[in-house]
Structure formats: structure tokens, C-alpha cells
Design a protein around this motif. Structure first.
Motif: not given
Ligand code: PLP
Length: 384
Positions: A195, A223, A91, A225, A164, A192
Motif C-alpha cells: 500500500y 505489488s 505480493g 494489485s 492491512n 510488506d
């Protein structure tokens, strides 16, 4: 580059290494690894010659197809609306691509504070200015303040939800207000959503890219991740308006050529496991979060912890004038527990810390949080 902050996780990591036995509530990582099917797919792909060759710059077709289906199913984002998708090495890279594609040196990008530090760093590396706009006392967006920060040089507004470093989940109405502002002022909304699956209780994730007309000006970043325990495989992706494609393809070709092929093959299998994979861990995340929040609330009135209904962070406000880096260092040295000072996230109007609990399991949470609460109480009581 000299004016850009050093990556804080590495700075804290150095102090942790000097103090073995430290429990880290620092880095935003999950405690699980990828689905077994992803590992099996990677193993099966190793002997294939194509795995070791350059492939299409935007991503391998199987992964792009899996992303299309996921965007429609989980986000309400329909690529048939003239959107393009690019697979990136995480990301963070998708954000850099977006900034390089839409800005010229001297442009402004609006970041609600606290921000994700790599966003500010990327904006500054592009020789642009991050215009910082405060959030409210619960770290929620303030659309009026954002509107007032718009100037003729503004190119984009960034939102991160679930957030975040704060764990705040932005309600759909606030995201709509920001997205409408972007439409009215000819700006991009960079959303973004790394999450996206990490919400607790009644909090729900909303994707601005799904709003009516949003496909014209919304750049959505995702993402693998966090959801798939995939951080080391470096796979993320972005959905963006067609008109940005030439610019983004140039950046991709220059920086990455193509996303790592082995990682993409593993990613296809991970996405087949789907969000059910991370949802199996969400109940235990929710339990850990409850423990973290209730233990930290015991520190009131020394500290305040606003609601944190998403991601795996909370953002603690210390109700005293104190130096966050000095406290973070003492917590590691004297109490063997690491947290990240809030100034790294632009929260400089007081003393704040980000606490990351994604790496904790129920068995270890008591120890980590216990050290933190004891340490903070001792240090802050002495400070006053
Ligand atoms: C808000 C946010 N965006 C993007 C990223 C980057 O993740 P990655 O590059 O691993 O996909 C992170 C990682 O912590 C994050 O917190």
C-alpha cells in the motif's frame, strides 16, 4: 493444514452470495482497473510467440529494469547494493517465497497484531510459529514488545505499512528501531509495502530497505494489485539480499517457473504510467475515508476508531463483549452490509472489525456506511 484458518474473505463471500444486494466493505480492492496503456500493451503482445512461452524465472528484463528504476526513485532502494529482485504472482507469493527461503520447520516469525491473515497462514504452512506481539491502542508498533519476543528460534520480524487491516502508517523511527533490532539479532526484516502509495494527510511512507545497512537483512515486498488496479493480473515483486537468491530461485522455479508473461508485459506499461496513475484517485479515497471515519466516530462510545492514515482500511473496536462473527453475519443478513471480523487478523482480545473502503466511490459510500452504522447501532444496543 487443518490447524490453519480458512481464508476469511471466501467465508464472508459465501454469506454475501446468499444475501443478494449486500454492499461489501469486506475485500481489500480498489474501484478502478489498470491503465489503458497496460491493456493496449497486452493486446499488442498477444500475437507474439514469446508471450506464450516460458521466460526467465526472475521476470522479463523490461519489467526488472522498470522495477529497478522505481525502487530507486520511490523507495530509495538501490539494487546496486547487492540486492536481487524477483517478480512474483502477487505480493502474497513473494511473502511465501521469503518464508520458505529463510526458515526451517520450528522457527519463529514475529508478527505485530493485528496481522495480515495470509502472513500467519504462510508461516504456519512452513511449519513455523507466528509469534504474535501486540501493537498499541492506535495499532502502532511497539518495538520494546517486539524485542522481548525475540528468541533463539526467531528468523524474522514482519511489518506491514501502510497497514492491512488497520490503515495505520508506521513512522520511520519505529521502522528503523525494528530494522536495527533485526541487524543486531541476525534476523530478517520482511517489509510488506503493497500500500506504499496510499497515504493521506501528513502521513508519509518509509521503506526500511532504504535505511543504511538495511540491504543486508531486509526483504521488501511490493505489488501492482492495488496501485494499478491489477489484482487479477497477479504481479508483485520482492527485493532481497543476494545471499537468499539461490533459495528463492528454487521456490520460484518450483511454484511458478516464471511469472505470467502477458501480465508482465502489461505491468511494464502500467509502471510507465507510474504512481501518478493511482495518485489521481487518492483525493477521492481521502474524501471517502473522511466520510467513513466521521460516520463511524458517531458510534462512540459503543465503538472506537483509531486513526487510519493509509491503505483503505480502518479497524473498529467494539467496546462490548460480543462475538464478531455473529455480528458480521447479522450485518449481512439483516442490514445487507459486509465487514470482516477482527479475529481473522489475530485481534482476539476483544471485538474488532476491518472495514475496507477502497471499492467505494463517493456516490456509494453513504449507502454502505449508513447501513453499517445503523446495523451496528441496532445490534450492539441490543447486545448490551
Ligand atoms: C498487506 C498485504 N500484503 C499482500 C497482499 C497481497 O496482494 P497481491 O498478492 O494481490 O499482490 C495484500 C492484499 O490484500 C495485502 O493486504
Amino acid at each position: 493444514m487443518d490447524t490453519i484458518q480458512a481464508p476469511i474473505i471466501a467465508v464472508i463471500g459465501d454469506v454475501i452470495r446468499q444475501h443478494p444486494g449486500t454492499i461489501s466493505l469486506g475485500q481489500g480492492v480498489v474501484h478502478y482497473g489498470p491503465p489503458q496503456a497496460a491493456l493496449d500493451a497486452a493486446r499488442a503482445a498477444l500475437p507474439q510467440p514469446e508471450t506464450h512461452e516460458y521466460q526467465d524465472g526472475a521476470g522479463i528484463p523490461q519489467l526488472l529494469a522498470a522495477i529497478d528504476a522505481k525502487l530507486r526513485r520511490d523507495n530509495g532502494i538501490d539494487r546496486r547494493n547487492g540486492l536481487r529482485v524477483m517478480v512474483t504472482a502477487g505480493g502474497n507469493m513473494a511473502f511465501v517465497h521469503a518464508i520458505l527461503a529463510i526458515t526451517q520447520p520450528g522457527d519463529e516469525v514475529i508478527l505485530p497484531v493485528p496481522f495480515y491473515f495470509n502472513h500467519e497462514m504462510a508461516i504456519q504452512m512452513a511449519d513455523c510459529t507466528a509469534v504474535l506481539v501486540p501493537t498499541d491502542e492506535r495499532y502502532q508498533l511497539n518495538p520494546d514488545a517486539i524485542r522481548r519476543a525475540i528468541t533463539p528460534r526467531t528468523r524474522a520480524i514482519v511489518t506491514v505499512t501502510p497497514n492491512n487491516p488497520t490503515g495505520a502508517v508506521f513512522p520511520e523511527e519505529a521502522l528503523r528501531e525494528v530494522n536495527d533490532l533485526c541487524a543486531r539479532h541476525g534476523l530478517f526484516h520482511i517489509s510488506d509495502e503493497v500500500y506504499e502509495y496510499f497515504t493521506y494527510g501528513s502521513a508519509r511512507h518509509a521503506s526500511p530497505g532504504a535505511f543504511d545497512g538495511a540491504h543486508e537483512h531486509t526483504i521488501s515486498l511490493f505489488s501492482l494489485s492495488k496501485a494499478y488496479g491489477f489484482a487479477g493480473w497477479r504481479i508483485g515483486y520482492m527485493a532481497y539480499p543476494e545471499r537468499l537468491h539461490d533459495a528463492i530461485a528454487k521456490v520460484q522455479d518450483t511454484v511458478l517457473v516464471c511469472p505470467p508473461v502477458l501480465s508482465q508485459i502489461a505491468a511494464v506499461a502500467a509502471m510507465e504510467a507510474g504512481p501518478a496513475y493511482c495518485r489521481q484517485y487518492l483525493q477521492s479515497f481521502a474524501e471517502v475515508r473522511d466520510i467513513v471515519l466521521s460516520e463511524l466516530r458517531a458510534l462512540e462510545p459503543l465503538c472506537t476508531v483509531p486513526p487510519a492514515d493509509g491503505a483503505f482500511y480502518c479497524f473498529l473496536r467494539v467496546n462490548a463483549r460480543a462475538d464478531p462473527m455473529a455480528i458480521a453475519e447479522r450485518l449481512i443478513r439483516e442490514h445487507r452490509v459486509a465487514i470482516v471480523p477482527g479475529d481473522a487478523f489475530g485481534a482476539t482480545d476483544g471485538c474488532y472489525f476491518r472495514i475496507a473502503y477502497g471499492a467505494l466511490q463517493k456516490a456509494t459510500v453513504a449507502e454502505g456506511i449508513g447501513r453499517l452504522v445503523t446495523g451496528l447501532r441496532e445490534i450492539l444496543t441490543g447486545w448490551k
